[in-house]
Structures are given as structure tokens and as C-alpha cells.
Scaffold this active site. Structure first.
Site, PDB file in Angstrom:
ATOM      1  N   PRO A   2     -24.806  45.551 -74.163  1.00  0.00           N
ATOM      2  CA  PRO A   2     -23.692  44.662 -73.421  1.00  0.00           C
ATOM      3  C   PRO A   2     -22.648  45.666 -73.014  1.00  0.00           C
ATOM      4  O   PRO A   2     -22.206  46.631 -73.713  1.00  0.00           O
ATOM      5  CB  PRO A   2     -23.342  43.947 -74.845  1.00  0.00           C
ATOM      6  CG  PRO A   2     -24.507  44.284 -75.720  1.00  0.00           C
ATOM      7  CD  PRO A   2     -25.150  45.609 -75.389  1.00  0.00           C
ATOM      8  N   TYR A   3     -22.222  45.143 -72.010  1.00  0.00           N
ATOM      9  CA  TYR A   3     -20.505  45.850 -71.462  1.00  0.00           C
ATOM     10  C   TYR A   3     -19.615  44.493 -71.319  1.00  0.00           C
ATOM     11  O   TYR A   3     -20.188  43.481 -70.646  1.00  0.00           O
ATOM     12  CB  TYR A   3     -20.756  46.202 -70.262  1.00  0.00           C
ATOM     13  CG  TYR A   3     -19.490  46.543 -69.213  1.00  0.00           C
ATOM     14  CD1 TYR A   3     -19.011  47.960 -69.457  1.00  0.00           C
ATOM     15  CD2 TYR A   3     -18.898  45.891 -68.525  1.00  0.00           C
ATOM     16  CE1 TYR A   3     -17.974  48.358 -68.899  1.00  0.00           C
ATOM     17  CE2 TYR A   3     -17.860  46.257 -67.890  1.00  0.00           C
ATOM     18  CZ  TYR A   3     -17.225  47.575 -68.035  1.00  0.00           C
ATOM     19  OH  TYR A   3     -16.133  47.752 -67.534  1.00  0.00           O
TER      20      TYR A   3
END
Length: 72
Positions: A2-3
Site C-alpha cells: 500500500p501507498y
């Protein structure tokens, strides 16, 4: 992996507040999605109020107009 990008206006967000946002955002992704915290990236971007617009005007102008109206 995830970013997460968190954008806030540049108005005195403290290092402690940023650390809390990063920690709690990471914790949320771990709890809700089971993501690995070591592979979770959280970026905080501070944007000048001249570069942030709401309802057709910059936040700088909006805040100045609001402050002027409050002083009446």
C-alpha cells in the site's frame, strides 16, 4: 504494498502530528486489510495554501476573507 498519500495545507502541522498520522494510518491498513507494515508506505505532502483551491478560490484568499469578516 500500500501507498497512502496524505495532503494537508502547510499550516503548522507538527512532526509529532505527522508521526501519529503515519503510525495510525499504517495500523489501520494492518487491521482492516491485513497489510504488512514493513511494506506500507505513508507520505505526507504539505501544500501551500496558494496552491490549494476550494469553491473557485485559493485557501489563502478564502481564509483572509473569512478572517476579515470575523473582525467586523
Amino acid at each position: 504494498m500500500p501507498y497512502v498519500l496524505i495532503q494537508v495545507t502547510r499550516e503548522g502541522v507538527t512532526a509529532e502530528q505527522k508521526a501519529t498520522l503515519i503510525r495510525q494510518t499504517t495500523d489501520l491498513l494492518v487491521q482492516v486489510l491485513g497489510k504488512d507494515p514493513a511494506a506500507t508506505f505513508v507520505v505526507i505532502e504539505e501544500v501551500d495554501t496558494d496552491n490549494w483551491g476550494v469553491a473557485g478560490e485559493t485557501v489563502t484568499r478564502l481564509r483572509a476573507r473569512t478572517a476579515a469578516g470575523a473582525g467586523r
